[in-house]
Design a protein around this motif. Structure first.
Motif, PDB file in Angstrom:
ATOM      1  N   TYR A   1      -0.326  -0.900  -3.008  1.00 45.85           N
ATOM      2  CA  TYR A   1      -0.974  -2.013  -1.567  1.00 45.85           C
ATOM      3  C   TYR A   1       1.013  -1.494  -1.360  1.00 45.85           C
ATOM      4  N   ALA A   2       1.934  -1.509  -2.062  1.00 45.23           N
ATOM      5  CA  ALA A   2       2.865  -1.793  -2.012  1.00 45.23           C
ATOM      6  C   ALA A   2       3.709  -1.886  -0.407  1.00 45.23           C
ATOM      7  N   HIS A   3       4.791  -2.137   0.152  1.00 43.28           N
ATOM      8  CA  HIS A   3       5.323  -1.869   1.467  1.00 43.28           C
ATOM      9  C   HIS A   3       5.928   0.448   1.495  1.00 43.28           C
ATOM     10  N   GLY A   4       5.834   0.419   2.372  1.00 39.66           N
ATOM     11  CA  GLY A   4       6.880   2.337   2.251  1.00 39.66           C
ATOM     12  C   GLY A   4       5.699   3.280   1.421  1.00 39.66           C
ATOM     13  N   ASN A   5       4.276   2.815   0.653  1.00 44.58           N
ATOM     14  CA  ASN A   5       3.828   3.727  -0.133  1.00 44.58           C
ATOM     15  C   ASN A   5       2.684   4.664   1.220  1.00 44.58           C
ATOM     16  N   GLY A   6       2.745   4.252   2.283  1.00 38.43           N
ATOM     17  CA  GLY A   6       2.665   4.939   3.257  1.00 38.43           C
ATOM     18  C   GLY A   6       0.910   5.245   3.228  1.00 38.43           C
TER      19      GLY A   6
ATOM     20  N   ARG B   1      -2.385   3.313  10.898  1.00 43.66           N
ATOM     21  CA  ARG B   1      -0.951   2.284  10.889  1.00 43.66           C
ATOM     22  C   ARG B   1      -0.433   1.831  11.878  1.00 43.66           C
ATOM     23  N   GLY B   2      -0.073   2.743  12.234  1.00 41.97           N
ATOM     24  CA  GLY B   2       0.457   2.976  13.838  1.00 41.97           C
ATOM     25  C   GLY B   2      -0.164   1.600  14.271  1.00 41.97           C
ATOM     26  N   GLU B   3      -1.113   1.607  14.976  1.00 45.06           N
ATOM     27  CA  GLU B   3      -2.084   0.628  15.900  1.00 45.06           C
ATOM     28  C   GLU B   3      -2.397  -0.549  14.660  1.00 45.06           C
ATOM     29  N   HIS B   4      -2.270  -0.392  13.732  1.00 44.76           N
ATOM     30  CA  HIS B   4      -2.224  -2.005  12.477  1.00 44.76           C
ATOM     31  C   HIS B   4      -1.106  -2.878  12.357  1.00 44.76           C
ATOM     32  N   THR B   5       0.164  -1.640  12.785  1.00 44.18           N
ATOM     33  CA  THR B   5       1.379  -2.653  13.187  1.00 44.18           C
ATOM     34  C   THR B   5       1.240  -3.538  14.410  1.00 44.18           C
ATOM     35  N   ARG B   6       1.007  -2.748  15.384  1.00 44.61           N
ATOM     36  CA  ARG B   6       0.937  -3.406  16.243  1.00 44.61           C
ATOM     37  C   ARG B   6       0.139  -4.559  16.503  1.00 44.61           C
TER      38      ARG B   6
ATOM     39  N   GLY C   1     -11.979  -3.994  -5.205  1.00 41.04           N
ATOM     40  CA  GLY C   1     -10.724  -3.354  -4.973  1.00 41.04           C
ATOM     41  C   GLY C   1     -10.812  -3.000  -4.433  1.00 41.04           C
ATOM     42  N   LEU C   2     -10.017  -3.297  -2.604  1.00 38.84           N
ATOM     43  CA  LEU C   2      -9.270  -2.995  -1.541  1.00 38.84           C
ATOM     44  C   LEU C   2      -8.977  -1.471  -1.831  1.00 38.84           C
ATOM     45  N   PRO C   3      -9.807  -0.260  -0.706  1.00 34.27           N
ATOM     46  CA  PRO C   3      -9.284   1.096  -1.796  1.00 34.27           C
ATOM     47  C   PRO C   3      -8.328   1.513  -0.526  1.00 34.27           C
ATOM     48  N   ARG C   4      -7.407   2.325  -1.266  1.00 41.70           N
ATOM     49  CA  ARG C   4      -6.166   3.242  -0.212  1.00 41.70           C
ATOM     50  C   ARG C   4      -6.572   4.251  -0.472  1.00 41.70           C
ATOM     51  N   ILE C   5      -6.473   5.406   0.258  1.00 43.54           N
ATOM     52  CA  ILE C   5      -5.850   6.809   0.378  1.00 43.54           C
ATOM     53  C   ILE C   5      -4.973   7.315   0.348  1.00 43.54           C
TER      54      ILE C   5
END
Length: 517
Positions: A92-97, A120-125, A393-397
């Motif tokens: 979950y860390a910042h910058g892992n993409g 990712r861009g939409e989430h940032t906005r 556990g919140l799933p990440r790809i």
């Protein structure tokens, strides 16, 4: 003879399809996961985890798998669960993409909100817009709305307390009353007015559905069913398009709840915007979440479209009602459970701290009185650790071109990873042999590993944007409850059911006023 040959064809085709769909990927696309232990069926499909979600016990199934197989477990055909504090940084860390898994698409109602948007861009906005509404300065302005609902809440609890048993305690189930309060507070903050659950003493909200007259639906029940069905369908994307046609009422009722919940948000936003247009607030700024969302502009100076406004308001309704109500109830239970285990060790200390900070004649706590109370915060944190409202556990790809490594394992692009909060919160290797005990004083001397491990609001760039509001609400609710009342715990343990978040099924207590009212 044609039906006979047809049956033969089907009999041959189904096994061939099953092998190509489930077995071939096991030996090809996901062969790198072959050595990861876990339930056998998880090596081929999502069915095992989906069944856990269907029964409202996904967090418990995953936890039991970790206890049986170890810290790294395969829970879906392409999904590995890592039950260690260090895994939080990897996943979950910042910058892992990494991106949110397709699991979240089942939670979209209308257009994606900040919770379920995957781009990712939409989430940032979206997060930039919403973060302003949850800054520490903005949150302080929310206290007026919280206090008004808290006053209505204690009036109802005072009334319940006037009907005691021979021991002086009135019997009540705390869970629905925590739900009514949390719904009314988030209604006030996100939509400009409470839903009126506390005043009515029942689970009821107005909803507006396309082509139908405004109707009343049970808000908390609707939210619970929506979480259950979306969590299940998020793991079974193949059946999502035709789930509403399945004979199982779990799916038909659950999908109706998805529509009803969106209808609650539509109706509430419409009423609020109409009130603003007609000047019902007499030109005064309402200092709430919806006000800030309405006034927000994107980088081009454009306001948030109506559909997006509804989706973001719906996100706040879900996050601000379900998590706070579940956590407040669980914290109250665990404080009383800790007192029952060791009489005189918890409640008397908590009430002494509250009595020194809150005037005796105060109906409710004020935030400046309770926000820095150390033992209150220790009790809340310990309750959040033991209950873990956000338990899964919140799933990440994994999106990095060369994948990511954890320990001796390498996970290439396309692998889904997660860290189960409930499991790491109950890990004796991290918290010690007394991990299952309610011990607020463990928070006085946390190890570095324990500090990393505590994960009630997730971690990294997708962490809960509303945690400042949650901390304020919990301090006000728990502080008010134990300053004003004495409680007696009637049930032996706290049983829970999981939709997206983990909800106590009930919390039966006795209640009586500490002072003459």
């Amino acid at each position: 003879m044609e039906p006979f040959y047809y049956l033969i064809l089907v009999g041959i085709s189904l096994p061939v399809w099953a092998v190509s769909y489930w077995a071939v990927p096991y030996f090809t696309t996901y062969k790198h996961l072959k050595q990861i232990p876990g339930p056998l069926i998880c090596k081929f499909s999502n069915i095992w985890l989906a069944l856990g979600a269907r029964q409202g016990q996904k967090y418990a199934w995953v936890d039991q798998a970790h206890r049986k197989y170890g810290k790294i477990v395969r829970v879906r055909f392409n999904h590995v669960s890592i039950a260690t504090p260090e895994g939080l940084h990897t996943v979950y860390a910042h910058g892992n993409g990494f991106l949110k898994d397709t699991f979240y698409e089942a939670f979209v109602s209308g257009v994606p909100g900040v919770f379920n948007v995957r781009h990712r861009g939409e989430h940032t906005r979206k997060r930039k817009i919403i973060a302003h509404a949850f800054s520490p300065g903005a949150v302080q302005d929310f206290e007026t709305h919280m206090s008004a609902n808290l006053e209505r809440w204690v009036r109802q609890l005072d009334n319940i307390a006037t009907h005691p048993d021979p021991e002086g305690y009135a019997r009540m189930n705390m869970m629905p009353w925590c739900t009514f309060l949390a719904f009314d507070i988030i209604g006030d903050l996100a939509f400009g007015a409470p839903f009126g659950m506390v005043s009515r003493g029942r689970d009821e909200c107005e909803a507006s559905l396309p082509g139908k007259p405004i109707t009343y639906v049970p808000g908390a029940e609707t939210l619970n069913r929506r979480g259950e069905v979306s969590s299940t369908l998020g793991l079974l994307p193949e059946i999502r398009p035709f789930a509403k046609y399945l004979p199982d009422p779990f799916f038909t009722k659950g999908l109706s709840s998805v529509e009803n919940l969106h209808g609650i948000a539509e109706n509430s936003v419409a009423k609020r915007l109409e009130a603003s247009e007609k000047g019902y607030f007499e030109g005064k700024k309402r200092n709430d979440i919806l006000e800030m969302l309405c006034n927000a502009k994107d980088s081009s100076g454009n306001p948030m479209p109506r559909a997006e406004l509804v989706s973001e308001a719906l996100t706040q309704l879900i996050a601000g009602s379900d998590t706070v109500s579940n956590t407040a109830c669980a914290v109250i239970y665990w404080i009383l459970s800790g007192e029952r285990s060791k009489p005189g060790s918890v409640v008397s200390r908590l009430q002494a701290e509250l009595d020194a900070a809150i005037p005796a004649d105060s109906q409710i706590a004020a935030h400046h009185q309770v926000k820095n109370l150390k033992f209150l915060r220790q009790c809340i944190d310990e309750g959040m650790r033991l209950h873990s409202t956000s338990a899964i556990g919140l799933p990440r790809i994994v999106t990095a071109q060369h994948g990511v490594s954890y320990g001796e394992h390498h996970f290439p692009e396309g692998t889904v990873l997660s860290v189960p909060s409930y499991s790491i919160h109950h890990d004796a290797d991290v918290w010690g042999p007394d991990v299952e005990e309610f011990k607020p004083d463990r928070w006085l001397n946390l190890t570095p590993r324990q500090k990393v491990c505590f994960n009630p609001f997730s971690y990294g760039p997708r962490a809960c944007v509303g945690q400042n509001v949650a901390h304020m609400e919990l301090a006000l609710i728990v502080g008010t409850a134990f300053h004003r009342y004495d409680f007696k715990l009637y049930q032996p343990r706290l049983e829970s059911h999981e939709g997206f978040s983990k909800k106590p099924l009930k919390c039966w207590v006795g209640i009586k006023n500490r002072r003459h009212v």
